[in-house]
Design an enzyme around this catalytic site. Structure first.
Site, PDB file in Angstrom:
ATOM      1  N   PRO A  14      33.849 154.025  90.620  1.00 30.31           N
ATOM      2  CA  PRO A  14      33.299 153.716  89.301  1.00 30.31           C
ATOM      3  C   PRO A  14      31.814 153.367  89.315  1.00 30.31           C
ATOM      4  O   PRO A  14      31.335 152.689  90.220  1.00 30.31           O
ATOM      5  CB  PRO A  14      34.132 152.512  88.839  1.00 30.31           C
ATOM      6  CG  PRO A  14      34.798 151.993  90.061  1.00 30.31           C
ATOM      7  CD  PRO A  14      34.957 153.146  90.988  1.00 30.31           C
ATOM      8  N   ASN A  15      31.144 153.864  88.292  1.00 24.72           N
ATOM      9  CA  ASN A  15      29.718 153.607  88.025  1.00 24.72           C
ATOM     10  C   ASN A  15      28.770 154.365  88.943  1.00 24.72           C
ATOM     11  O   ASN A  15      27.555 154.323  88.740  1.00 24.72           O
ATOM     12  CB  ASN A  15      29.397 152.094  88.060  1.00 24.72           C
ATOM     13  CG  ASN A  15      30.207 151.333  87.032  1.00 24.72           C
ATOM     14  OD1 ASN A  15      30.187 151.687  85.851  1.00 24.72           O
ATOM     15  ND2 ASN A  15      30.955 150.325  87.454  1.00 24.72           N
ATOM     16  N   ARG A  22      21.077 153.224  87.539  1.00 27.05           N
ATOM     17  CA  ARG A  22      21.832 151.983  87.681  1.00 27.05           C
ATOM     18  C   ARG A  22      21.182 151.083  88.744  1.00 27.05           C
ATOM     19  O   ARG A  22      21.115 151.467  89.917  1.00 27.05           O
ATOM     20  CB  ARG A  22      23.249 152.348  88.135  1.00 27.05           C
ATOM     21  CG  ARG A  22      24.093 151.161  88.489  1.00 27.05           C
ATOM     22  CD  ARG A  22      25.362 151.577  89.223  1.00 27.05           C
ATOM     23  NE  ARG A  22      26.162 150.401  89.489  1.00 27.05           N
ATOM     24  CZ  ARG A  22      27.098 150.335  90.414  1.00 27.05           C
ATOM     25  NH1 ARG A  22      27.380 151.397  91.151  1.00 27.05           N
ATOM     26  NH2 ARG A  22      27.762 149.223  90.604  1.00 27.05           N
ATOM     27  N   TYR A  27      20.394 150.197  94.360  1.00 20.92           N
ATOM     28  CA  TYR A  27      21.021 151.467  94.729  1.00 20.92           C
ATOM     29  C   TYR A  27      20.034 152.624  94.896  1.00 20.92           C
ATOM     30  O   TYR A  27      20.432 153.717  95.277  1.00 20.92           O
ATOM     31  CB  TYR A  27      22.092 151.837  93.688  1.00 20.92           C
ATOM     32  CG  TYR A  27      23.208 150.814  93.634  1.00 20.92           C
ATOM     33  CD1 TYR A  27      24.024 150.596  94.740  1.00 20.92           C
ATOM     34  CD2 TYR A  27      23.424 150.044  92.498  1.00 20.92           C
ATOM     35  CE1 TYR A  27      25.024 149.642  94.706  1.00 20.92           C
ATOM     36  CE2 TYR A  27      24.432 149.086  92.453  1.00 20.92           C
ATOM     37  CZ  TYR A  27      25.227 148.891  93.565  1.00 20.92           C
ATOM     38  OH  TYR A  27      26.220 147.949  93.551  1.00 20.92           O
ATOM     39  N   ASN A  78      33.418 156.044  98.869  1.00 21.90           N
ATOM     40  CA  ASN A  78      32.707 154.864  98.392  1.00 21.90           C
ATOM     41  C   ASN A  78      33.517 154.374  97.195  1.00 21.90           C
ATOM     42  O   ASN A  78      33.381 154.911  96.100  1.00 21.90           O
ATOM     43  CB  ASN A  78      31.266 155.191  97.980  1.00 21.90           C
ATOM     44  CG  ASN A  78      30.534 153.935  97.520  1.00 21.90           C
ATOM     45  OD1 ASN A  78      31.157 152.902  97.251  1.00 21.90           O
ATOM     46  ND2 ASN A  78      29.204 154.021  97.423  1.00 21.90           N
ATOM     47  N   ALA A  81      33.282 149.264  93.051  1.00 18.29           N
ATOM     48  CA  ALA A  81      33.868 147.939  92.795  1.00 18.29           C
ATOM     49  C   ALA A  81      35.344 147.860  93.178  1.00 18.29           C
ATOM     50  O   ALA A  81      35.859 146.769  93.467  1.00 18.29           O
ATOM     51  CB  ALA A  81      33.680 147.565  91.332  1.00 18.29           C
ATOM     52  N   GLU A 102      34.663 154.598 105.135  1.00 22.07           N
ATOM     53  CA  GLU A 102      34.247 153.871 103.916  1.00 22.07           C
ATOM     54  C   GLU A 102      32.725 153.753 103.922  1.00 22.07           C
ATOM     55  O   GLU A 102      32.135 153.380 104.937  1.00 22.07           O
ATOM     56  CB  GLU A 102      34.897 152.482 103.941  1.00 22.07           C
ATOM     57  CG  GLU A 102      34.492 151.570 102.800  1.00 22.07           C
ATOM     58  CD  GLU A 102      35.102 150.162 102.953  1.00 22.07           C
ATOM     59  OE1 GLU A 102      36.026 149.984 103.797  1.00 22.07           O
ATOM     60  OE2 GLU A 102      34.640 149.251 102.255  1.00 22.07           O
ATOM     61  N   HIS A 104      29.169 152.399 101.752  1.00 22.62           N
ATOM     62  CA  HIS A 104      28.494 151.686 100.664  1.00 22.62           C
ATOM     63  C   HIS A 104      27.001 151.923 100.782  1.00 22.62           C
ATOM     64  O   HIS A 104      26.442 151.808 101.882  1.00 22.62           O
ATOM     65  CB  HIS A 104      28.777 150.186 100.735  1.00 22.62           C
ATOM     66  CG  HIS A 104      30.239 149.891 100.615  1.00 22.62           C
ATOM     67  ND1 HIS A 104      30.905 149.958  99.424  1.00 22.62           N
ATOM     68  CD2 HIS A 104      31.163 149.604 101.560  1.00 22.62           C
ATOM     69  CE1 HIS A 104      32.179 149.700  99.629  1.00 22.62           C
ATOM     70  NE2 HIS A 104      32.375 149.493 100.918  1.00 22.62           N
ATOM     71  N   ARG A 111      25.025 140.519  99.876  1.00 23.80           N
ATOM     72  CA  ARG A 111      25.015 140.326  98.426  1.00 23.80           C
ATOM     73  C   ARG A 111      25.965 139.179  98.036  1.00 23.80           C
ATOM     74  O   ARG A 111      26.138 138.242  98.805  1.00 23.80           O
ATOM     75  CB  ARG A 111      25.369 141.656  97.757  1.00 23.80           C
ATOM     76  CG  ARG A 111      24.353 142.760  98.089  1.00 23.80           C
ATOM     77  CD  ARG A 111      24.696 144.070  97.434  1.00 23.80           C
ATOM     78  NE  ARG A 111      24.693 143.958  95.982  1.00 23.80           N
ATOM     79  CZ  ARG A 111      25.195 144.894  95.166  1.00 23.80           C
ATOM     80  NH1 ARG A 111      25.712 146.008  95.671  1.00 23.80           N
ATOM     81  NH2 ARG A 111      25.155 144.713  93.863  1.00 23.80           N
TER      82      ARG A 111
END
Ligand code: DQA
Length: 150
Positions: A14-15, A22, A27, A78, A81, A102, A104, A111
């Site tokens: 998502p996103n 964004r 990012y 990825n 969230a 995985e 990111h 963070r």
């Protein structure tokens, strides 16, 4: 481990369709299209085709993972969230029993505290965080080299 389909499933959660606009300070300015071009190129150099899926919906991501059981040799994801919330995506990844990397873009460990826990990592053979777009290239290269060892 490998089904020998010559294909990798690459999932963005998502996103990530909003990459480029964004939170660019976190990012970067590359778009999802840039991510997908890089994945296609890296995979082709490693001798693989890719199936690219981006979805804002948990169930759609789970359906894509389930379909990969017979149509891909490995998965790069990825989960965005959903990394921090989704037992269901982690279960789907375990269910298909394919090697998973995985990824990111950001260093999730530097963070907020809630980003430090991943439901996905225990189902992954490797986790790459904080390398930006390059992380996807490293993921493709690593997955391809694992699959070659099979
Ligand atoms: C992300 C990190 C997640 O915590 C966040 O929710 C995202 C993107 C990353 O690529 O850095 O949407 O997965």
């Amino acid at each position: 481990m490998s089904n020998k389909t010559g294909r990798l499933l690459i999932v963005n959660g998502p996103n990530l369709n909003m990459l480029g606009t964004r939170e660019p300070g976190i990012y970067g300015s590359s778009t999802l299209g840039d991510v997908e071009d890089l994945c296609r190129r890296a995979a082709s150099e490693a001798g693989y085709e890719v199936e690219l899926v981006q979805s804002n919906h948990e169930g759609t991501i789970i359906d894509a993972i389930q379909s990969a059981k017979d149509s891909a040799d490995g998965i790069i994801i990825n989960p965005a969230a959903y990394t921090h919330t989704s037992v269901a995506i982690a279960d789907a990844l375990r269910a298909v029993a394919l090697p998973v990397v995985e990824v990111h873009l950001s260093n999730v460990h530097a963070r907020e505290e809630f980003r430090r826990h991943s439901f996905i990592s225990p189902a992954a053979v490797a986790v790459i965080a904080g390398a930006g777009l390059n992380g996807y290239r490293y993921a493709v290269d690593h997955l391809a080299s694992l699959l070659r060892e099979d």
